[in-house]
Design a protein around this motif. Structure first.
Motif, PDB file in Angstrom:
ATOM      1  N   PHE A  22       0.838  -1.206   0.000  1.00 55.06           N
ATOM      2  CA  PHE A  22       0.000   0.000   0.000  1.00 55.06           C
ATOM      3  C   PHE A  22       0.871   1.253   0.000  1.00 55.06           C
ATOM      4  CE2 PHE A  22      -2.248   3.393   2.266  1.00 55.06           C
ATOM      5  CZ  PHE A  22      -3.345   3.534   1.436  1.00 55.06           C
ATOM      6  N   LEU A  23       1.890   1.282   0.854  1.00 57.80           N
ATOM      7  CA  LEU A  23       2.784   2.446   0.899  1.00 57.80           C
ATOM      8  C   LEU A  23       3.539   2.620  -0.413  1.00 57.80           C
ATOM      9  CD1 LEU A  23       4.308   2.117   4.489  1.00 57.80           C
ATOM     10  CD2 LEU A  23       2.547   3.729   3.726  1.00 57.80           C
ATOM     11  N   ALA A  24       3.923   1.498  -1.034  1.00 56.15           N
ATOM     12  CA  ALA A  24       4.687   1.558  -2.281  1.00 56.15           C
ATOM     13  C   ALA A  24       3.871   2.158  -3.417  1.00 56.15           C
ATOM     14  CB  ALA A  24       5.167   0.162  -2.659  1.00 56.15           C
ATOM     15  N   LEU A  25       2.557   1.913  -3.418  1.00 59.47           N
ATOM     16  CA  LEU A  25       1.714   2.333  -4.539  1.00 59.47           C
ATOM     17  C   LEU A  25       0.779   3.493  -4.220  1.00 59.47           C
ATOM     18  CD1 LEU A  25       0.649  -1.146  -6.012  1.00 59.47           C
ATOM     19  CD2 LEU A  25       2.422   0.406  -6.846  1.00 59.47           C
ATOM     20  N   LYS A  26       0.691   3.883  -2.953  1.00 59.89           N
ATOM     21  CA  LYS A  26      -0.308   4.863  -2.523  1.00 59.89           C
ATOM     22  C   LYS A  26      -0.297   6.132  -3.367  1.00 59.89           C
ATOM     23  CE  LYS A  26      -1.702   7.634   1.473  1.00 59.89           C
ATOM     24  NZ  LYS A  26      -1.498   8.930   0.804  1.00 59.89           N
ATOM     25  N   ASP A  27       0.862   6.688  -3.618  1.00 59.49           N
ATOM     26  CA  ASP A  27       0.939   7.958  -4.333  1.00 59.49           C
ATOM     27  C   ASP A  27       0.877   7.791  -5.849  1.00 59.49           C
ATOM     28  OD1 ASP A  27       1.103   9.280  -1.935  1.00 59.49           O
ATOM     29  OD2 ASP A  27       3.297   9.344  -1.921  1.00 59.49           O
ATOM     30  N   GLN A  28       0.928   6.543  -6.309  1.00 63.26           N
ATOM     31  CA  GLN A  28       0.853   6.290  -7.745  1.00 63.26           C
ATOM     32  C   GLN A  28      -0.553   5.888  -8.169  1.00 63.26           C
ATOM     33  OE1 GLN A  28       4.089   3.559  -8.907  1.00 63.26           O
ATOM     34  NE2 GLN A  28       5.063   4.076  -6.963  1.00 63.26           N
ATOM     35  N   ASN A  29      -1.132   4.919  -7.447  1.00 64.93           N
ATOM     36  CA  ASN A  29      -2.479   4.451  -7.769  1.00 64.93           C
ATOM     37  C   ASN A  29      -3.117   3.918  -6.492  1.00 64.93           C
ATOM     38  OD1 ASN A  29      -4.801   3.048  -8.698  1.00 64.93           O
ATOM     39  ND2 ASN A  29      -3.876   2.893 -10.727  1.00 64.93           N
ATOM     40  N   ASN A  30      -3.876   4.775  -5.831  1.00 63.38           N
ATOM     41  CA  ASN A  30      -4.461   4.444  -4.543  1.00 63.38           C
ATOM     42  C   ASN A  30      -5.431   3.268  -4.637  1.00 63.38           C
ATOM     43  OD1 ASN A  30      -4.545   5.077  -1.765  1.00 63.38           O
ATOM     44  ND2 ASN A  30      -6.505   6.120  -2.015  1.00 63.38           N
ATOM     45  N   ILE A  31      -6.141   3.158  -5.744  1.00 61.66           N
ATOM     46  CA  ILE A  31      -7.122   2.085  -5.905  1.00 61.66           C
ATOM     47  C   ILE A  31      -6.432   0.730  -6.019  1.00 61.66           C
ATOM     48  CG2 ILE A  31      -8.919   1.140  -7.418  1.00 61.66           C
ATOM     49  CD1 ILE A  31      -9.711   4.007  -8.087  1.00 61.66           C
ATOM     50  N   VAL A  32      -5.404   0.655  -6.846  1.00 60.53           N
ATOM     51  CA  VAL A  32      -4.655  -0.595  -6.985  1.00 60.53           C
ATOM     52  C   VAL A  32      -4.010  -0.968  -5.651  1.00 60.53           C
ATOM     53  CG1 VAL A  32      -2.689  -1.712  -8.107  1.00 60.53           C
ATOM     54  CG2 VAL A  32      -4.266  -0.307  -9.450  1.00 60.53           C
ATOM     55  N   ALA A  33      -3.478   0.022  -4.948  1.00 63.70           N
ATOM     56  CA  ALA A  33      -2.854  -0.228  -3.645  1.00 63.70           C
ATOM     57  C   ALA A  33      -3.855  -0.840  -2.670  1.00 63.70           C
ATOM     58  CB  ALA A  33      -2.299   1.077  -3.073  1.00 63.70           C
ATOM     59  N   ALA A  34      -5.087  -0.318  -2.658  1.00 61.69           N
ATOM     60  CA  ALA A  34      -6.116  -0.824  -1.759  1.00 61.69           C
ATOM     61  C   ALA A  34      -6.539  -2.243  -2.128  1.00 61.69           C
ATOM     62  CB  ALA A  34      -7.332   0.111  -1.792  1.00 61.69           C
ATOM     63  N   ILE A  35      -6.643  -2.507  -3.420  1.00 62.50           N
ATOM     64  CA  ILE A  35      -7.042  -3.840  -3.876  1.00 62.50           C
ATOM     65  C   ILE A  35      -5.979  -4.873  -3.502  1.00 62.50           C
ATOM     66  CG2 ILE A  35      -7.438  -5.273  -5.920  1.00 62.50           C
ATOM     67  CD1 ILE A  35      -8.753  -2.779  -7.194  1.00 62.50           C
ATOM     68  N   LEU A  36      -4.722  -4.542  -3.713  1.00 61.34           N
ATOM     69  CA  LEU A  36      -3.651  -5.490  -3.426  1.00 61.34           C
ATOM     70  C   LEU A  36      -3.508  -5.766  -1.939  1.00 61.34           C
ATOM     71  CD1 LEU A  36      -0.900  -4.439  -6.012  1.00 61.34           C
ATOM     72  CD2 LEU A  36      -2.426  -6.422  -6.067  1.00 61.34           C
ATOM     73  N   PHE A  37      -3.895  -4.797  -1.099  1.00 62.35           N
ATOM     74  CA  PHE A  37      -3.837  -5.027   0.349  1.00 62.35           C
ATOM     75  C   PHE A  37      -4.702  -6.221   0.742  1.00 62.35           C
ATOM     76  CE2 PHE A  37      -4.419  -4.615   4.809  1.00 62.35           C
ATOM     77  CZ  PHE A  37      -3.401  -3.829   5.302  1.00 62.35           C
ATOM     78  N   SER A  38      -5.775  -6.468  -0.004  1.00 57.23           N
ATOM     79  CA  SER A  38      -6.693  -7.558   0.348  1.00 57.23           C
ATOM     80  C   SER A  38      -6.020  -8.927   0.293  1.00 57.23           C
ATOM     81  CB  SER A  38      -7.918  -7.547  -0.574  1.00 57.23           C
ATOM     82  OG  SER A  38      -7.557  -7.825  -1.915  1.00 57.23           O
TER      83      SER A  38
END
Length: 204
Positions: A22-38
């Protein structure tokens, strides 16, 4: 107790992995970051590890002294593991530490405690639903949709927050109080739905 402690460490490791992506992707694509956290919760549930926010709702059904003790041991294992792994990530991947610092400082500066509590309660709702749907209906859809929803909605998850604070380098009484409030909110949210359901069944 030892089994719970070990399984809570395993869950903490996975939450740290989810938090890291999530931290790695948060500033690039918040939606993808949230999905991958699952992915973290999917692995925790399928491997039957111990995550406090997924277990606390079940204390409504079984609340013997040993159940409460197990829950507290699991919570401690989750929090200590994620905090220590957050520290490790801060130094191993400094860019993630920078993102975590901005994230956590924003939480402390921009949220009143009651707002944090409400956000945590709503996260508790979703965590209970995600885990119980998988357990009762044998489908991961509750997790696949529920986890991104709580992240994108701005709800607060105590174990993930502990990882973020570890990675942020912010160690203060204010940060401790923040996480404590989130733990309480997650607990209330996690217990409220099964409690209402139990009352409804009795009334029927």
């Amino acid at each position: 107790m030892l089994k719970t402690a070990a399984r809570s460490v395993c869950a903490g490791i996975l939450i740290a992995i989810g938090g890291s992506i999530f931290l790695a992707l948060k500033d690039q694509n918040n939606i993808v970051a949230a999905i991958l956290f699952s992915v973290a919760l999917l692995c925790i549930c399928y491997r039957e590890y111990f995550l406090f926010t997924g277990k606390v709702g079940y204390i409504v059904e079984s609340h013997k002294g040993s159940d409460v003790a197990n829950l507290l041991v699991g919570l401690a294992g989750n929090l200590v593991t994620t905090f220590l792994l957050g520290l490790l990530i801060r130094y191993a991947i400094p860019a993630q530490g920078t993102v975590a610092e901005a994230l956590c400082q924003g939480k402390l500066d921009n949220q009143e405690l009651w707002q944090t509590f409400v956000r945590a309660v709503f996260c508790g709702f979703l965590m209970y639903l995600a885990v119980s749907i998988l357990k009762d209906k044998s489908t991961p859809l509750g997790i696949i949709y529920g986890i991104p929803v709580f992240i994108l909605a701005g709800f607060e998850h105590s174990i993930a927050d502990m990882f973020y604070f570890g990675a942020s380098g912010i160690y203060s009484g204010q940060a401790f109080l923040f996480v404590l409030i989130v733990v309480l909110g997650n607990s209330v949210g996690g217990m409220l739905l099964p409690l209402l359901q139990k009352v409804g069944v009795k009334q029927a």
